[in-house]
Write an enzyme that holds these catalytic residues in place. Structure first.
Site, PDB file in Angstrom:
ATOM      1  N   TYR A 102       4.070   6.678   8.952  1.00  0.00           N
ATOM      2  CA  TYR A 102       3.679   5.609   9.037  1.00  0.00           C
ATOM      3  C   TYR A 102       3.587   3.992   8.907  1.00  0.00           C
ATOM      4  CZ  TYR A 102      -0.726   3.520   8.007  1.00  0.00           C
ATOM      5  OH  TYR A 102      -1.904   2.322   8.324  1.00  0.00           O
ATOM      6  N   LYS A 107       0.384   0.149  14.996  1.00  0.00           N
ATOM      7  CA  LYS A 107       2.268  -0.196  15.609  1.00  0.00           C
ATOM      8  C   LYS A 107       2.789  -1.356  16.173  1.00  0.00           C
ATOM      9  CE  LYS A 107       4.031   3.008  13.130  1.00  0.00           C
ATOM     10  NZ  LYS A 107       3.985   2.353  11.651  1.00  0.00           N
ATOM     11  N   PRO A 140      -3.963   0.923  18.437  1.00  0.00           N
ATOM     12  CA  PRO A 140      -3.597   0.846  17.052  1.00  0.00           C
ATOM     13  C   PRO A 140      -4.128   1.519  16.099  1.00  0.00           C
ATOM     14  CG  PRO A 140      -6.082  -0.469  18.369  1.00  0.00           C
ATOM     15  CD  PRO A 140      -5.154   0.512  18.696  1.00  0.00           C
ATOM     16  N   HIS A 150       0.643  -1.304   0.297  1.00  0.00           N
ATOM     17  CA  HIS A 150      -0.317  -0.128   0.216  1.00  0.00           C
ATOM     18  C   HIS A 150       0.788   1.511   0.441  1.00  0.00           C
ATOM     19  CE1 HIS A 150      -4.287  -0.897   1.153  1.00  0.00           C
ATOM     20  NE2 HIS A 150      -3.162  -2.402   0.324  1.00  0.00           N
ATOM     21  N   TYR A 194      -8.893   6.387   7.281  1.00  0.00           N
ATOM     22  CA  TYR A 194      -9.437   5.930   8.992  1.00  0.00           C
ATOM     23  C   TYR A 194      -9.923   8.389   8.273  1.00  0.00           C
ATOM     24  CZ  TYR A 194      -4.945   3.827  10.118  1.00  0.00           C
ATOM     25  OH  TYR A 194      -4.163   3.470   9.841  1.00  0.00           O
TER      26      TYR A 194
HETATM   27  P1  FAS Z   1       0.922 -11.860  22.338  1.00  0.00           P
HETATM   28  O1  FAS Z   1       0.412 -10.925  22.868  1.00  0.00           O
HETATM   29  O2  FAS Z   1       0.398 -11.546  20.777  1.00  0.00           O
HETATM   30  O3  FAS Z   1       1.340 -12.824  22.581  1.00  0.00           O
HETATM   31  C1  FAS Z   1       1.901 -12.880  23.633  1.00  0.00           C
HETATM   32  C2  FAS Z   1       2.136 -14.920  23.889  1.00  0.00           C
HETATM   33  O4  FAS Z   1       2.437 -15.096  24.950  1.00  0.00           O
HETATM   34  C3  FAS Z   1       0.470 -14.884  23.296  1.00  0.00           C
HETATM   35  O5  FAS Z   1       0.121 -16.321  22.358  1.00  0.00           O
HETATM   36  C4  FAS Z   1      -0.234 -15.269  25.290  1.00  0.00           C
HETATM   37  O6  FAS Z   1      -0.823 -16.974  24.739  1.00  0.00           O
HETATM   38  C5  FAS Z   1       0.935 -15.758  25.554  1.00  0.00           C
HETATM   39  N1  FAS Z   1       1.552 -15.875  26.920  1.00  0.00           N
HETATM   40  C6  FAS Z   1       0.990 -14.624  27.756  1.00  0.00           C
HETATM   41  N2  FAS Z   1       0.724 -15.429  28.943  1.00  0.00           N
HETATM   42  C7  FAS Z   1       2.110 -16.506  28.630  1.00  0.00           C
HETATM   43  C8  FAS Z   1       2.738 -17.222  30.160  1.00  0.00           C
HETATM   44  N3  FAS Z   1       2.221 -17.193  31.494  1.00  0.00           N
HETATM   45  N4  FAS Z   1       3.258 -18.361  29.514  1.00  0.00           N
HETATM   46  C9  FAS Z   1       3.450 -19.041  29.086  1.00  0.00           C
HETATM   47  N5  FAS Z   1       2.504 -18.191  27.800  1.00  0.00           N
HETATM   48  C10 FAS Z   1       2.244 -16.807  27.898  1.00  0.00           C
HETATM   49  N6  FAS Z   1      -1.537  -3.909  16.380  1.00  0.00           N
HETATM   50  C11 FAS Z   1      -1.052  -3.485  15.462  1.00  0.00           C
HETATM   51  O7  FAS Z   1       0.198  -3.213  14.672  1.00  0.00           O
HETATM   52  N7  FAS Z   1      -2.241  -3.446  14.259  1.00  0.00           N
HETATM   53  C12 FAS Z   1      -3.779  -3.772  14.793  1.00  0.00           C
HETATM   54  O8  FAS Z   1      -4.898  -3.816  14.197  1.00  0.00           O
HETATM   55  C13 FAS Z   1      -3.670  -4.250  16.516  1.00  0.00           C
HETATM   56  N8  FAS Z   1      -4.781  -5.002  16.657  1.00  0.00           N
HETATM   57  C14 FAS Z   1      -5.328  -5.181  18.114  1.00  0.00           C
HETATM   58  C15 FAS Z   1      -6.101  -5.762  19.169  1.00  0.00           C
HETATM   59  C16 FAS Z   1      -6.329  -6.431  20.324  1.00  0.00           C
HETATM   60  C17 FAS Z   1      -7.335  -6.866  21.126  1.00  0.00           C
HETATM   61  C18 FAS Z   1      -4.955  -6.923  21.247  1.00  0.00           C
HETATM   62  C19 FAS Z   1      -4.551  -7.586  21.985  1.00  0.00           C
HETATM   63  C20 FAS Z   1      -3.969  -6.124  20.286  1.00  0.00           C
HETATM   64  C21 FAS Z   1      -3.477  -5.400  19.206  1.00  0.00           C
HETATM   65  N9  FAS Z   1      -2.270  -5.275  18.463  1.00  0.00           N
HETATM   66  C22 FAS Z   1      -2.676  -4.272  16.796  1.00  0.00           C
HETATM   67  C23 FAS Z   1      -1.562  -5.472  19.007  1.00  0.00           C
HETATM   68  C24 FAS Z   1      -0.911  -6.857  18.282  1.00  0.00           C
HETATM   69  O9  FAS Z   1      -0.952  -6.938  17.608  1.00  0.00           O
HETATM   70  C25 FAS Z   1       0.145  -6.800  19.450  1.00  0.00           C
HETATM   71  O10 FAS Z   1       1.149  -5.945  19.055  1.00  0.00           O
HETATM   72  C26 FAS Z   1       0.915  -8.616  18.646  1.00  0.00           C
HETATM   73  O11 FAS Z   1       0.366  -9.168  18.881  1.00  0.00           O
HETATM   74  C27 FAS Z   1       2.399  -8.579  20.023  1.00  0.00           C
HETATM   75  O12 FAS Z   1       2.858  -9.469  19.593  1.00  0.00           O
HETATM   76  P2  FAS Z   1       4.090 -10.369  21.024  1.00  0.00           P
HETATM   77  O13 FAS Z   1       4.467  -9.358  21.491  1.00  0.00           O
HETATM   78  O14 FAS Z   1       3.417 -11.402  20.089  1.00  0.00           O
HETATM   79  O15 FAS Z   1       2.090 -10.163  22.002  1.00  0.00           O
HETATM   80  C1  PHB Z   2      -5.775  -4.002  10.492  1.00  0.00           C
HETATM   81  O1  PHB Z   2      -6.775  -4.237   9.483  1.00  0.00           O
HETATM   82  O2  PHB Z   2      -7.045  -4.692  11.532  1.00  0.00           O
HETATM   83  C2  PHB Z   2      -5.677  -2.562  10.762  1.00  0.00           C
HETATM   84  C3  PHB Z   2      -5.382  -1.769  10.456  1.00  0.00           C
HETATM   85  C4  PHB Z   2      -4.557  -0.451  10.657  1.00  0.00           C
HETATM   86  C5  PHB Z   2      -4.408  -0.076  11.902  1.00  0.00           C
HETATM   87  C6  PHB Z   2      -5.477  -1.207  12.704  1.00  0.00           C
HETATM   88  C7  PHB Z   2      -5.683  -2.512  12.126  1.00  0.00           C
HETATM   89  O3  PHB Z   2      -4.089   1.231  12.547  1.00  0.00           O
END
Ligand code: FAS
Ligand code: PHB
Length: 395
Positions: A389, A301, A297, A76, A205
């Site tokens: 971005y 990032k 989000p 993109h 957005y």
């Molecule tokens: P994660 O949370 O993905 O992974 C951590 C892992 O550790 C999980 O699998 C968990 O089960 C495990 N774990 C936890 N406790 C443990 C324990 N005690 N023992 C063993 N394992 C354990 N980022 C964006 O860039 N764009 C978005 O749109 C976006 N939307 C999001 C929506 C939601 C609902 C959430 C919660 C996050 C969102 N994020 C978004 C951020 C997300 O993408 C995170 O930055 C990303 O998952 C980070 O990855 P990890 O650091 O691996 O953490």
């Molecule tokens: C998504 O596609 O999930 C998404 C894209 C851009 C954002 C947040 C979420 O800033």
């Protein structure tokens, strides 16, 4: 209990951070094991990020996990900001000397990393219960966990806390050794995924009088939409029809006419917060990704910050094992936080710019309108948005 074995690096958490770190270490010949408390299916069921920076793409190539992204990912070159009923394109590619982002879901990234890890025969213990990082201030930390009814212990050189915001690693740090910086936003994001064609080629957005909305995508046939909702809202109270009707109210006439609605394949509400833990290193335990920081989000990032933490951490471990140098591990926290805080600032700024803050009053709304007008009409301001971005360099 089986006799404790020694593995150089124990990674706690098999989300994108843990899996990417495991692959980068393996590629450098550094043995590692991942302990994950959930099942692989559960990890894949979580719908999260959708936009990858070049830094993340490069690390996935380095990890040997970029084949499907190269095939299916959507480059993109711009995004649009919609406010006061008009859309304004931010030319990411033109404003950053040719940089772009890749639309490719976190679920797919995680699946790709799982696939290559399994193909290399590397160990991920899923459904590992009661994982405990121990003696991480000593020269030889230990990680204890339960699996299949047995208690296991692993001696290691380093522990990588990749266990997300609700993980055990950060929670294991004594309060007098860690500082927390947090801002909680007075709203959440109601997200919906549908197998319908995206409303537009690029992400939109939206700042509308009814609240923020985001039109994103996963492919030419799968769309991802978000609506700003009050924290008191429950996802059960939002029917698909109610979601689509509210989204239409927040769009411009052209997008409203083009919108293809359909049944949701996923619908959830995520709260928004900014959070940073300092430092990110505690003896021989290192925090990476959501274990150390959270961003709203809006700036896309979260996943990308997790990837750059892991890039720094893998280089630090490689420096230690290959060059017998502690320089990387000694500077890991400072290096990450330098980039983390810039992404925190941008994510906070994008969130402040695009969401409704009714509790802030009319002055805040007028300032927001002025800033939006400035951003889309000033090359300097839109360049600043664009370079943040697409992702600042890892340095
Ligand atoms: P994660 O949370 O993905 O992974 C951590 C892992 O550790 C999980 O699998 C968990 O089960 C495990 N774990 C936890 N406790 C443990 C324990 N005690 N023992 C063993 N394992 C354990 N980022 C964006 O860039 N764009 C978005 O749109 C976006 N939307 C999001 C929506 C939601 C609902 C959430 C919660 C996050 C969102 N994020 C978004 C951020 C997300 O993408 C995170 O930055 C990303 O998952 C980070 O990855 P990890 O650091 O691996 O953490
Ligand atoms: C998504 O596609 O999930 C998404 C894209 C851009 C954002 C947040 C979420 O800033």
């Amino acid at each position: 209990m089986p006799a404790p074995r020694h593995i150089p690096v124990v990674i706690i958490g098999a989300g994108p951070s843990g899996l990417l770190l495991g692959q980068l270490l393996y590629k450098a010949g550094i043995d590692n094991i991942i302990l994950e408390r959930k099942s692989a299916d559960y990890v894949l069921s979580r719908i999260r990020a959708g936009v990858l920076e070049q830094v993340t793409m490069d690390l996935l190539h380095e990890a040997g996990a970029a084949e499907h992204m190269d095939r299916d990912g959507l480059p993109h070159h711009g995004i649009e900001l919609l406010f006061e009923g008009k859309r304004h394109r931010i030319d990411l590619h033109g404003l950053t000397g040719g940089k772009s982002v890749m639309v490719y879901g976190q679920t797919e990234v995680t699946r790709d990393l799982m696939r290559v890890r399994a193909a290399e025969g590397l160990t991920t213990v899923y459904e590992a219960a009661n994982v405990q990082p121990l003696e991480f201030d000593s020269e030889q930390p230990t990680v204890r966990y339960e699996h299949d009814g047995q208690v296991h212990e692993i001696r290691c050189d380093f522990i990588a806390g990749c266990d997300g915001f609700h993980g055990v690693c950060r929670a294991s740090i004594p309060e007098d050794r860690i500082r927390h910086f947090e801002k909680v936003y007075p709203f959440g994001w109601l997200g919906l995924m549908s197998d319908t064609p995206p409303v537009s080629d690029e992400l939109i957005y939206v700042n509308s009088p009814r609240g923020f909305a985001l039109c994103s995508q996963r492919s030419h046939t799968r769309s991802r939409y978000y609506l700003q909702v009050p924290l008191t809202d429950k996802v059960e109270a939002w029917s698909d029809d109610a979601f689509w009707e509210e989204l239409k109210r927040r769009l411009d006439p052209e997008a409203r006419a083009r919108l293809v609605t359909g049944p949701s394949i996923e619908k959830s509400i995520a709260p928004l917060r900014s959070y940073v833990a300092e430092p990110m290193r505690f003896g021989r335990m290192f925090l990476a990704g959501d274990a150390a920081h959270i961003v709203p989000p809006t700036g896309a990032k979260g996943l990308n910050l997790a990837a750059s933490d892991v890039g720094f951490l893998s280089r630090a471990f490689i420096d230690y094992y290959k060059n017998k140098s502690a320089h990387g591990i000694d500077h890991y926290s400072e290096q990450c936080l330098h980039r983390v805080w810039k992404a925190e600032r941008f994510s906070w700024w994008m969130t402040s710019l695009m969401h409704n803050f009714p509790e802030e009053g009319a002055f805040h709304t007028k300032v927001q309108e002025a800033e939006l007008d400035y951003v889309v009409n000033s090359r300097a301001a839109s360049t600043s948005l664009a370079e943040n971005y697409v992702g600042l360099p890892m340095r």
